[in-house]
Design a protein around this motif. Structure first.
Motif, PDB file in Angstrom:
ATOM      1  N   VAL A  17     -57.053  32.620  21.012  1.00 30.35           N
ATOM      2  CA  VAL A  17     -55.738  33.154  20.669  1.00 30.35           C
ATOM      3  C   VAL A  17     -55.046  33.698  21.909  1.00 30.35           C
ATOM      4  O   VAL A  17     -55.672  34.394  22.717  1.00 30.35           O
TER       5      VAL A  17
ATOM      6  N   TYR B  53     -57.346  25.837  17.790  1.00 31.83           N
ATOM      7  CA  TYR B  53     -58.416  25.814  16.803  1.00 31.83           C
ATOM      8  C   TYR B  53     -58.800  24.384  16.438  1.00 31.83           C
ATOM      9  O   TYR B  53     -58.171  23.414  16.891  1.00 31.83           O
TER      10      TYR B  53
ATOM     11  N   LEU C 197     -52.545  29.991  18.207  1.00 27.31           N
ATOM     12  CA  LEU C 197     -53.951  29.767  17.872  1.00 27.31           C
ATOM     13  C   LEU C 197     -54.347  28.345  18.254  1.00 27.31           C
ATOM     14  O   LEU C 197     -53.757  27.372  17.788  1.00 27.31           O
TER      15      LEU C 197
END
Length: 256
Positions: free
Chosen positions: A211, A73, A71
């Motif tokens: 992702v 982020y 991920l």
């Protein structure tokens, strides 16, 4: 970041009708429940070796590689926080034996040639601090990191939650060590490494959360964002664990 999952947590709180009395860790146990099955020594000191053996007995064949979920982020991105708390962490809790999670806090930040502030972040300076705190926690706490970051991202104030979440899930790691990482060269090095990983994405990320599965990006983002659990089960090449198939798991216990 292998940790006991939801099943293990249930096992630890449950009693065994065939055993004498209620189950309680020995007073010598100084580890949080998330670490009880980390090693045989810890399991013995916490008096949970039988429960840990039962959990290990139903784990999938470890020769089949887990699904690698990465991920990319930002610590204060609302959509990232929703994905972490409502999709990624719950899925990992149930499927951690067949999936490996890598967290890369950086996202849409940018490196700039400035000695005072070498990074700018989409949600301002607090997000840059949050990204670096989480990068330091990932570096310093290892197996407990995901739980700490989930704790932070699910809190009302991500930054204020950092220290109590660390104390809850990694009591052996001092906040001063995180603070030293945050204010020293190590934090900058960790964020620079995350920046390099993010820039190396192919295709290049256009938003966060972003992702990848086994190093590859899938264009079916709707399934990733809303049905991550089923997607991980689908991508796993080995025998599906009971959580994926819905098969009941029978263990030597009858009630909690």
């Amino acid at each position: 970041m292998k940790l006991p999952g939801l099943l293990a947590v249930i096992l630890f709180v449950c009693t065994n009708r065939r055993s004498s009395g209620l189950f309680h860790p020995k007073p010598a146990c100084r580890y949080p429940p998330s670490q009880w099955c980390r090693s045989l020594e810890i399991a013995i000191s916490c008096n949970v070796q039988k429960q840990c053996m039962e959990v290990n007995a139903i784990r999938p064949n470890q020769t089949v590689p887990p699904v690698s979920v990465t991920l990319y982020y930002e610590s204060l991105c609302p959509d990232c926080r929703v994905f972490i708390t409502q999709q990624l962490f719950p899925t990992w809790t149930m499927l951690q034996d067949i999936m490996a999670v890598t967290l890369v806090p950086y996202g849409n930040a940018k490196e700039i040639p400035s000695a005072n502030s070498p990074f700018t972040c989409q949600h301002g300076e607090p997000e840059c601090i949050g990204n670096m705190i989480e990068a330091c926690i990932l570096h310093l706490t290892g197996h407990s990191a995901f739980q700490i970051i989930y704790c932070m991202e699910s809190a009302t104030d991500v930054l204020d939650a950092a220290q109590p979440c660390l104390q809850l899930y990694a009591p052996s790691v001092s906040w001063s060590s995180v603070n030293s990482c945050l204010k020293g060269d190590l934090g900058l090095q960790l964020i620079h490494a995350n920046a390099a990983m993010t820039r190396a994405l192919n295709p290049h990320h256009t938003h966060v959360p972003w992702v990848t599965f086994n190093g590859e990006y899938t264009e079916n983002e709707e399934k990733t964002m809303s049905s991550l659990f089923h997607l991980v089960c689908q991508l796993y090449k080995g025998v599906k664990p009971p959580a994926c198939t819905g098969a009941p798991v029978r263990l030597n216990r009858s009630f909690c």
